[in-house]
Design an enzyme around this catalytic site. Structure first.
Site, PDB file in Angstrom:
ATOM      1  NE  ARG A  40      -3.669  -5.364  -5.431  1.00  0.00           N
ATOM      2  CZ  ARG A  40      -4.275  -4.856  -4.361  1.00  0.00           C
ATOM      3  NH1 ARG A  40      -5.536  -5.175  -4.105  1.00  0.00           N
ATOM      4  NH2 ARG A  40      -3.663  -4.040  -3.546  1.00  0.00           N
ATOM      5  CE  LYS A  57      -3.319  -0.302  -5.041  1.00  0.00           C
ATOM      6  NZ  LYS A  57      -4.493   0.568  -4.957  1.00  0.00           N
ATOM      7  CD  GLU A  64     -13.023  -0.841  -7.103  1.00  0.00           C
ATOM      8  OE1 GLU A  64     -12.373  -1.091  -6.076  1.00  0.00           O
ATOM      9  OE2 GLU A  64     -12.607  -1.081  -8.250  1.00  0.00           O
TER      10      GLU A  64
HETATM   11  N1  PLP Z   1     -10.337  -0.496  -4.630  1.00  0.00           N
HETATM   12  C1  PLP Z   1      -9.528   0.499  -5.001  1.00  0.00           C
HETATM   13  C2  PLP Z   1      -9.915   1.341  -6.149  1.00  0.00           C
HETATM   14  C3  PLP Z   1      -8.325   0.718  -4.308  1.00  0.00           C
HETATM   15  O1  PLP Z   1      -7.499   1.702  -4.680  1.00  0.00           O
HETATM   16  C4  PLP Z   1      -8.010  -0.098  -3.195  1.00  0.00           C
HETATM   17  C5  PLP Z   1      -6.764   0.097  -2.466  1.00  0.00           C
HETATM   18  O2  PLP Z   1      -5.782  -0.503  -2.694  1.00  0.00           O
HETATM   19  C6  PLP Z   1      -8.900  -1.120  -2.855  1.00  0.00           C
HETATM   20  C7  PLP Z   1     -10.046  -1.285  -3.585  1.00  0.00           C
HETATM   21  C8  PLP Z   1      -8.630  -2.029  -1.714  1.00  0.00           C
HETATM   22  O3  PLP Z   1      -7.577  -2.930  -1.962  1.00  0.00           O
HETATM   23  P1  PLP Z   1      -6.675  -3.459  -0.786  1.00  0.00           P
HETATM   24  O4  PLP Z   1      -7.594  -3.986   0.254  1.00  0.00           O
HETATM   25  O5  PLP Z   1      -5.846  -4.531  -1.398  1.00  0.00           O
HETATM   26  O6  PLP Z   1      -5.883  -2.320  -0.288  1.00  0.00           O
HETATM   27  C1  COI Z   2      -4.677   1.689  -0.734  1.00  0.00           C
HETATM   28  O1  COI Z   2      -5.634   1.538   0.018  1.00  0.00           O
HETATM   29  O2  COI Z   2      -3.571   1.168  -0.499  1.00  0.00           O
HETATM   30  C2  COI Z   2      -4.777   2.469  -1.956  1.00  0.00           C
HETATM   31  O3  COI Z   2      -3.967   2.282  -2.808  1.00  0.00           O
HETATM   32  C3  COI Z   2      -5.833   3.472  -2.139  1.00  0.00           C
HETATM   33  C4  COI Z   2      -5.232   4.787  -2.535  1.00  0.00           C
HETATM   34  C5  COI Z   2      -6.176   5.572  -3.366  1.00  0.00           C
HETATM   35  C6  COI Z   2      -4.791   5.561  -1.325  1.00  0.00           C
END
Ligand code: PLP
Ligand code: COI
Length: 344
Positions: free
Chosen positions: A82, A185, A221
């Site tokens: 990612r 991200k 989301e």
């Molecule tokens: N959506 C947003 C905006 C996020 O910041 C995160 C965190 O990383 C997620 C979703 C969930 O992603 P992940 O499950 O890879 O941490």
């Molecule tokens: C995560 O869940 O790793 C994120 O990056 C979300 C963040 C806003 C704390």
């Protein structure tokens, strides 16, 4: 190795200075080998594109201590992929897989005394960061980059702690444009959400829930997590959209729902107004949020309550949460091959 003397069970989601961070730099098309450093400060040129034009991105993953004492990472190669996609979109050099994984492993290993012990409920949050640095003024890609991995012991993201019910408020603001940066991200996706979160909190919710920017109709989301929904007819659904972050937790939960709970799963646009009556259990999910059941949702000037009048955790979310955490903590055979041990 002796652990730090801190109150592991009462940690929030805060920065704690740990002993080491990993740092590598890119210049003239080449990545340096990378090394562990002790200072938590980065000296930046005032012209750095990371400061002016938000040419930067980050990742988030966790390390946990298993029952047998091993330290386990959860699907770190997906964070690497990612970050590479994000770098492409932001015209930054890719951090090679070998460097990314070595940076993560070395940062965890060097800070092993900070990895919360098994049973504490806490974990070591790992934050890889890629920033464009060096003298620059016009809008063009940086000529130098730093890749840094910092780690901090953390507890639960939402203040309620553990598997507690949270609430969301549908935002009037947009998080990301349909063909913008929502599916990568980039740090630039987040500061706009600070205001939306404040507005959601004024309504008594924990966080904002965003709808699609074009029609304000489909669920996207939450500010820091994806959304999964167990419907009254027994399906597990999650919004598909080109503008949401492809979360690793969401992807894992959907796989657990299908393979372990035997639920039909659907990844498709979810029309909030048309479908809200069919929602039985709703949850926010992400590395920081883990799986947080959403008891109630502010939408159209009223609270809409889900399972148990919005006050209790439903059976589907409970089982998804338990299964995910058991895999992450090595308490259950990792038939998916998702965990990655950090040897000391
Ligand atoms: N959506 C947003 C905006 C996020 O910041 C995160 C965190 O990383 C997620 C979703 C969930 O992603 P992940 O499950 O890879 O941490
Ligand atoms: C995560 O869940 O790793 C994120 O990056 C979300 C963040 C806003 C704390």
């Amino acid at each position: 190795m002796e652990k730090q003397h801190i109150d592991w069970s009462n940690l929030g989601f805060e920065y704690t200075k740990t002993d080491y961070r990993f740092s590598a730099t890119w210049l003239d098309g080449q990545w340096s080998e990378g090394e562990l450093v002790t200072s938590e400060y980065i000296q930046l040129h005032e012209g750095s594109p990371a400061l002016h034009y938000a040419q930067q991105c980050f990742e988030g993953l966790k390390a946990q201590t298993a029952k047998d004492g091993r330290i386990l990472l959860f699907r770190p190669e997906l964070n690497c992929e990612r970050m590479q996609n994000t770098s492409d979109r932001l015209s930054m050099p890719r951090v090679p897989r070998e460097l990314f994984l070595r940076g993560v492993v070395e940062a965890v290993r060097a800070n092993a005394s900070w990895v919360p012990p098994y049973g504490s409920g806490a974990s070591l949050y790992i934050r890889p960061l890629l920033i464009g640095v060096g003298a620059n003024m016009g809008l063009r890609p940086a000529k130098q980059y730093e890749f840094r991995v910092i780690v901090c012991p953390v507890g639960s993201y939402y203040k309620s702690g553990g598997l507690a019910v949270v609430s969301l408020a549908v935002s009037d603001f947009d998080r990301a444009a349909p063909h913008g940066l929502g599916d990568v991200k980039a740090g630039a996706n987040y500061p706009g959400g600070l205001y939306a979160t404040r507005k959601a909190q004024e309504l008594g919710a924990y966080e904002a829930l965003y709808l699609d920017a074009a029609q304000h109709r489909y669920i996207e989301e939450a500010g820091s997590a994806n959304v999964v929904i167990a419907t009254k007819d027994g399906k597990l659904i999650t919004p598909s959209s080109s503008a949401i972050l492809p979360g690793i937790t969401r992807r894992s939960i959907m796989e657990i729902g299908k393979q372990v709970l035997g639920m039909p799963i659907e990844d498709r646009p979810i029309d909030l107004r048309a479908e809200i009556q069919s929602f039985n259990e709703v949850a926010a999910c992400g590395t920081a949020a883990v799986l947080s059941p959403v008891g109630k949702l502010w939408y159209d000037g009223a609270w809409h309550r889900f399972y148990g009048n919005g006050e209790s955790v439903g059976p589907v979310m409970q089982e998804l949460y338990d299964t995910l955490c058991e895999i992450q903590r090595g308490e259950r055979p990792d038939s998916f091959g998702w965990t990655h041990e950090v040897t000391l």
